[in-house]
Each structure stands twice: as structure tokens, then as C-alpha cells.
Scaffold this active site. Structure first.
Site, PDB file in Angstrom:
ATOM      1  CB  CYS A   2       2.132  41.385 186.341  1.00  0.00           C
ATOM      2  SG  CYS A   2       2.590  39.686 186.260  1.00  0.00           S
ATOM      3  NE  ARG A  27       2.652  46.935 183.754  1.00  0.00           N
ATOM      4  CZ  ARG A  27       3.758  47.595 184.029  1.00  0.00           C
ATOM      5  NH1 ARG A  27       4.014  48.703 183.386  1.00  0.00           N
ATOM      6  NH2 ARG A  27       4.596  47.169 184.935  1.00  0.00           N
ATOM      7  CD1 TRP A  74       4.409  38.268 179.568  1.00  0.00           C
ATOM      8  CD2 TRP A  74       6.012  38.044 181.107  1.00  0.00           C
ATOM      9  NE1 TRP A  74       5.561  37.867 178.939  1.00  0.00           N
ATOM     10  CE2 TRP A  74       6.562  37.716 179.853  1.00  0.00           C
ATOM     11  CE3 TRP A  74       6.840  37.956 182.227  1.00  0.00           C
ATOM     12  CZ2 TRP A  74       7.886  37.326 179.673  1.00  0.00           C
ATOM     13  CZ3 TRP A  74       8.165  37.566 182.056  1.00  0.00           C
ATOM     14  CH2 TRP A  74       8.668  37.259 180.788  1.00  0.00           C
ATOM     15  CG  ASN A  99       4.729  44.050 188.243  1.00  0.00           C
ATOM     16  OD1 ASN A  99       4.953  45.219 187.979  1.00  0.00           O
ATOM     17  ND2 ASN A  99       5.339  43.080 187.610  1.00  0.00           N
ATOM     18  N   GLY A 100       6.169  41.313 189.908  1.00  0.00           N
ATOM     19  CA  GLY A 100       7.570  41.193 190.305  1.00  0.00           C
ATOM     20  C   GLY A 100       7.948  39.749 190.570  1.00  0.00           C
ATOM     21  CD  GLU A 481      14.568  47.662 166.680  1.00  0.00           C
ATOM     22  OE1 GLU A 481      15.225  47.034 167.529  1.00  0.00           O
ATOM     23  OE2 GLU A 481      13.371  47.939 166.843  1.00  0.00           O
ATOM     24  CE  LYS A 485      10.689  45.973 166.671  1.00  0.00           C
ATOM     25  NZ  LYS A 485      10.943  46.892 167.725  1.00  0.00           N
ATOM     26  CD  GLU A 488      10.247  42.800 169.452  1.00  0.00           C
ATOM     27  OE1 GLU A 488      10.502  43.088 170.618  1.00  0.00           O
ATOM     28  OE2 GLU A 488      10.100  43.668 168.561  1.00  0.00           O
ATOM     29  CG  HIS A 504      34.431  35.860 158.468  1.00  0.00           C
ATOM     30  ND1 HIS A 504      35.740  35.458 158.370  1.00  0.00           N
ATOM     31  CD2 HIS A 504      34.395  37.119 157.953  1.00  0.00           C
ATOM     32  CE1 HIS A 504      36.472  36.422 157.848  1.00  0.00           C
ATOM     33  NE2 HIS A 504      35.676  37.435 157.576  1.00  0.00           N
ATOM     34  CE  LYS A 603       5.953  49.554 174.538  1.00  0.00           C
ATOM     35  NZ  LYS A 603       6.586  49.421 173.227  1.00  0.00           N
TER      36      LYS A 603
END
Ligand code: HGA
Length: 608
Positions: A2, A27, A74, A99-100, A481, A485, A488, A504, A603
């Protein structure tokens, strides 16, 4: 996560707050809200969705006032609905943004309900505003009531509070979540990130853990966790404001991909000479390089992948053991720390909650020292670590990290070489590595030249539902990575495996509907990887190969080939990252997803 903004001025602040929210939208972006104080009371608008939905409400019904608080959410507790959007109120006289996470919100909610408080949302946040309201019954001063309330909260928070009839100040506080004060002329501000305030000031005060601040037009008074008044230094933001504009690009992500040659140069500047790594880049106290016998790297997400690459480099170049772990695991287990171990954290924002918690735990465990590789000089991680190596990538706005990752790798390679020098790396080898580093920006630039070709590959790829990424050695973390990406921003299910693991298990998934993305390094693993590709081709899998042209894979019939510049093998993981970023980007654009703000993500992950 947030984002919070607060403002007090001699002018109307609603536009300042909304512009701040737009800048903080990276954010969190599931809902937003503003509360404005004026002579008549505290009034608010809240809206579900992007900040634009809130702007629309202001168009229809403007709210004007010279003080206010604002929030982009968020969600952690309760769905993204208008009722759960901040600000939350107690009665009509107190409004709060947060925020939190308040971990003990359930018992607090029960206590408050017993006292007759009615809850209008499912959030953990709402307990804070009622607790302040309750505290004011015995302690009518808002500042003191906030201080009393904070002692009852377990968890992480940054908050802003306004009170009806108190038009000359608002209160803000932080513990565990970021908050900066923006200092103006006869106006002052707070925000979760400096970027939110660059349209009104470039002067900032960074609050410490547990600080409570009284913000008025004429100044700010900062009280530490013990309630003592403190002076904190003002720092001036020195990035060009244009760094936060998209410029000619359609998305921040693409702008940031293209910035990589420039920011990798910035990351190298002052850290290497013609033939040596300059150990002064670690600050005055680089003596740890001589002593370190082990390295523990702790990070999350993309930064964790950078750490995985560094494990190969450190063990290969310096010959000392290195382990890499995700912070959310590390922080909750008993860790055995060998003597003379360096604790190294990686974070773009320096506010990642799990990484910060891991650092705080590590400080009690007898490490040799703590080193943060981070992009934000003013961040909590930098302030709380003994040593810092900044990545100098400039603000990264796109939620999917690109330039922060490649500059982390650059900083990690510098660090690996510096440790290796103290562990017997020859001057000749050091010089060769430094020269490779010097050539890196140009090679990254060359890798970007494949953009048009990769766009065509993406057109073919975009209708896939799954993808398997393969790599060996340092290419394995890059495969991880690349798959992260793709997940996401294009929402395609993707997995990554060390290529030798294929038979395997994952080979069972391979058929003509399963594209395989193979990262082929030009080193002694080449022949082994070619065999792995044959295993895939024999099962009809569609092969997308990223390699240099001397690997002789470009003429194979069943291969969709993308050329990657041929470079010193130490640089291969960095250079191979670029085409994978471009692939994810173009696939997402074809699919029409929200590239810079993908669903459900945010973010800087400032909650656990
Ligand atoms: N827990 C609060 C705030 C969430 C948050 O800070 N996200 O980053 C809520 O769910 O509204």
C-alpha cells in the site's frame, strides 16, 4: 505494497494527494481513497480499482481542503471493496490510512466491540482508528493518543491520521513499513516513497523505526519510540524527476529494459579501475574482504535469483562456500552460522519486509558483518546494514523487475571478484574479469538489438498456456528468472528446471503443446545441453533456443533461434537475461495484460 500520502499546506491539497497516489500506484492498486480536512469536517472519497476511479469521483464531486491523507491499497485483510478501502473512520471525527499488517487485530477487534465500537470493514486497519478514538477519551491530544495506541499494536505499520476540528496538524508514524517526510515552504508532507512527493519537494527526512511525527504547515516534530523529541537530518533527492516518466516508451517496463546499458555503466562507475575492483566501493570498512570465509545470501523473488547466480561466482572464483536462501524461510528457522560468515542481502527497494526481518535476525547471530546490495540509498535495508553497495539503477517503477536485477548481478560480480582477490585470484584473472565487466554495457546494448526478432517470436508464443525454461550452471537461475517474468506479466504458467533434471520428471510434460525455452551458454556445458535438447525434440516439444551463433544451433530445423551476443562466460547470465525480459514483455503486450501493474502484485513487498 500500500502507498500512503499526507499533506498540509496553505493551498488546497486534494490535487497534490491524488498526484501522489498516481505516483505510488505501483505499490498497490486494488482500491484507493482520500480524506480531506476542512473547516466543516473530514470528508472522503474511496473507489475500487485504479486511482483513475478515484479521480473520476473527484471530477463529479470535488473535495477541497488544506490538509488531507490518501491511500492506494494492496489488500491483505478483506477483499478489495469500497468498504475495505482506506481511509477508515472512527465516528465522523477521525480518519486513518495504514500500510502494513496488525497481527493482533483479532483480540483488539473483540475488545473494541465489547466497548461498543462498530466495524464497517474487514480490515485489520480499522482497529487502529478506533483504538485512537478510545485513547482520546482519557487523552484528548491526538499526538499522545496515537503514541498510546501504537504501544498496543503488534506487526508492521506506517499510518497517517487526521482529526476533525484539528486543522493545523496531522499525525503520522512508522514501524516496519516505510514512511518519509517531505519538507516544503509553509507546507509539509509524508509518503511511503519519495517518488510520491517529487512534484512538491525534493527535501526529505527519513523516519526511523518507531518514530511518530506531528506534521504542521510550519514544521514537523519527530518523536522517537520512547517519546523523546528528535532532530533528523534533511536529505535532498538527487535523481532527475524525468527518471519517473515513461518518456517515448509505452510502458515503464520497456523503458527500464532499455535503460540497462546506461544503469549498468552507472553501477560500474567508481567500482573498477582498468584492471582492478576498487574495494573502496564497500565504504571505509572493506577489511571484511580479507576475513570472510563463508557467505550467506538472503533475498526474495527476483533478487533471490540474482543471489543464486552469485553462489556460482563466489564458489567458482573465491573458492569459499556460499548459500542462498529466500528471506521468508530464513527468518523462521534456526540458522547455523559458520565463523567469519558474511550476511549479504539483496533488495531493489530496501523495504522488503521479509528481507528486513532476516537482517534484524542475522544481526543477533554473530555474522562477520552485513552487506546490502540495494537500489534505494535512503531505504531501511541500507540504513540498517553495516555495509552497502548501491546498484545505482535509478527508480524502477514497473512491477516486474528488470534493470534492478541486472544491476544487482553487476554489483554481485564486483563483490565476488573482490572476495576472490583475497582468496588467491591472480592479478591476471582479476584484470580479465574487470575487462569483461567494462564490456558489459556494450554487450547488453547488442542484446537489445534482437528486440524486433523477439517480438515476432512472442507473437508465436503468446497463445501458449504453459512453458518450460531450461538452463544449466549460472543459466539455471536465469531460467528461473525468465519463467518468473513470464508468469508475472503474461499470466502464462511457467516453470524452470536445471536441464539435467529434465528426465527426472518434467520430461513427462513435454508434447507438441509444451514450448521449451532453452538458455544455451557457450561453455563446457554446451554439449550436455545439446543432448538435453535432443531429448525434448524427440518428444515433439517446440524448442525456443537462446544462444550465440557459434553454438551452431541456429540452423537446426526444429529450433526457433534467438541470437544472444557471444561474451565472456562470466557475463552470460547477465546478457542472457535481456532477451527473456523482452520475450515476456512482448508476450504480455500481445495478450493485452497490464504490463506495469500485473494483477495481484505490487512493487515493493512491505508486508510479510
Ligand atoms: N492490512 C491493510 C493494509 C494492507 C497493506 O499495507 N498492503 O501493503 C489492508 O488490508 O487494508
Amino acid at each position: 505494497m500500500c502507498g500512503i500520502v499526507g499533506a498540509i499546506a496553505r493551498r488546497n491539497v486534494s490535487k497534490i494527494l491524488i498526484e501522489g497516489l498516481s505516483r505510488l500506484e505501483y505499490r498497490g492498486y486494488d482500491s484507493s481513497g482520500v480524506a480531506i480536512n476542512n473547516e466543516e469536517g473530514v470528508y472522503s472519497h474511496r473507489a475500487v480499482g485504479k486511482v483513475q476511479a478515484l479521480k473520476d469521483k473527484f471530477e463529479v464531486q470535488p473535495l477541497d481542503g488544506k490538509m488531507g491523507i490518501a491511500h492506494t491499497r494492496w489488500a491483505t485483510h478483506g477483499k478489495p471493496t469500497e468498504a475495505n478501502a482506506h481511509p477508515h473512520f472512527s465516528g465522523d471525527d477521525l480518519a486513518l490510512v495504514h500500510n502494513g499488517i496488525i497481527e493482533n487485530h483479532e483480540p483488539l477487534r473483540r475488545e473494541l466491540k465489547d466497548k461498543g465500537y462498530e466495524f464497517k470493514s474487514e480490515t485489520d486497519t480499522e482497529v487502529i482508528v478506533h483504538l485512537i478514538h478510545d485513547a482520546m477519551k482519557t487523552q484528548p491530544d491526538l499526538l499522545k493518543a496515537v503514541q498510546v495506541t501504537l504501544t498496543k499494536l503488534h506487526g508492521a505499520f506506517a499510518i497517517g491520521v487526521v482529526q476533525k476540528d484539528d486543522n493545523d496538524r496531522f499525525i503520522a508514524a512508522r514501524k516496519g513499513s516505510p514512511l518519509v517526510v517531505g519538507v516544503g515552504i509553509e507546507e509539509n508532507f509524508v509518503a511511503s516513497d519519495q517518488l510520491a512527493l517529487l512534484h512538491v519537494t525534493d527535501q526529505f527526512i527519513f523516519l526511523e523505526e518507531g518514530d511518530v511525527v506531528e506534521v504542521s504547515r510550519d514544521g514537523v516534530s519527530i518523536y522517537d519510540a520512547k517519546g523523546d523529541l528528535q532532530e533528523r537530518p534533511i536529505s535532498v533527492f538527487n535523481h532527475n524527476i524525468d527518471a519517473t516518466d515513461k518518456g517515448e516508451f509505452r510502458h515503464y517496463m520497456m523503458k527500464e529494459i532499455y535503460e540497462q546499458p546506461k544503469v549498468i555503466s552507472a553501477c560500474l562507475e567508481g567500482r573498477i579501475s582498468e584492471s582492478k575492483v576498487l574495494t573502496s566501493c564497500f565504504g571505509a570498512d572493506s577489511a571484511f574482504l580479507k576475513e570472510v570465509e563463508n557467505v550467506h545470501i538472503v533475498a526474495c523473488g527476483t533478487s533471490y535469483h540474482a543471489g543464486m547466480v552469485a553462489k556460482y561466482w563466489i564458489e567458482d572464483l573465491a573458492g569459499i562456500p556460499c548459500s542462498v536462501e529466500v528471506a521468508s524461510e530464513y527468518r523462521y528457522r534456526k540458522v547455523a552460522v559458520p565463523k567469519k560468515t558474511l550476511f549479504l542481502t539483496l533488495s531493489q527497494s530496501g523495504e522488503t519486509a521479509d528481507t528486513l526481518a532476516a537482517l534484524r535476525m542475522a544481526k543477533e547471530l554473530g555474522y562477520l558483518t552485513t552487506l546490502a546490495i540495494c537500489n534505494v540509498p535512503s531505504s531501511t535495508l541500507v540504513r540498517e546494514s553495516a555495509l552497502t553497495l548501491l546498484t545505482n539503477a535509478g527508480p524502477e517503477i514497473g512491477v516486474a523487475s528488470t534493470k534492478a536485477f541486472t544491476t544487482q548481478l553487476t554489483a554481485l560480480l564486483i563483490t565476488s571478484v573482490a572476495i576472490a582477490v583475497e582468496n588467491g585470484l591472480s592479478a591476471e584473472k582479476e584484470k580479465a574479469l574487470v575487462q569483461a565487466l567494462r564490456s558489459l554495457p556494450a554487450h547488453v546494448n547488442d542484446a537489445l538489438l534482437q528486440d524486433a526478432h523477439i517480438k515476432e517470436v512472442a507473437d508465436r508464443f503468446a497463445n501458449k498456456h504453459n512453458a518450460l525454461f531450461l538452463g544449466r550452471g549460472t543459466m539455471y537461475p536465469i531460467a528461473l528468472e525468465g519463467s518468473l517474468k513470464l508468469k508475472e506479466i503474461s499470466y502464462i504458467h511457467a516453470e524452470a528446471y536445471p536441464a539435467g533434471e529434465l528426465k527426472h520428471g518434467p520430461l513427462a510434460l513435454v508434447d507438441e503443446d509444451m514450448p521449451i525455452i532453452a538458455l544455451v551458454p557457450h561453455n563446457d556445458m554446451l554439449d550436455k545441453l545439446k543432448s538435453n535438447l535432443q531429448e525434448v525434440a524427440a518428444r515433439g516439444g517446440e524448442l525456443y533456443v537462446f544462444a550465440d551463433k557459434d553454438t551452431d544451433l541456429n540452423n537446426e530445423e526444429n529450433i526457433i533461434f534467438t541470437e544472444v551476443p557471444k561474451v565472456d562466460s562470466i557475463l552470460e547470465p547477465i546478457v542472457h537475461t535481456i532477451p527473456l525480459q523482452l520475450l515476456s514483455y512482448h508476450v504480455a503486450v500481445v495478450k493485452g495484460t497490464d504490463v506495469d501493474q500485473p494483477r495481484n502484485l505490487a512493487k515493493s513487498v512491505t508486508v510479510e
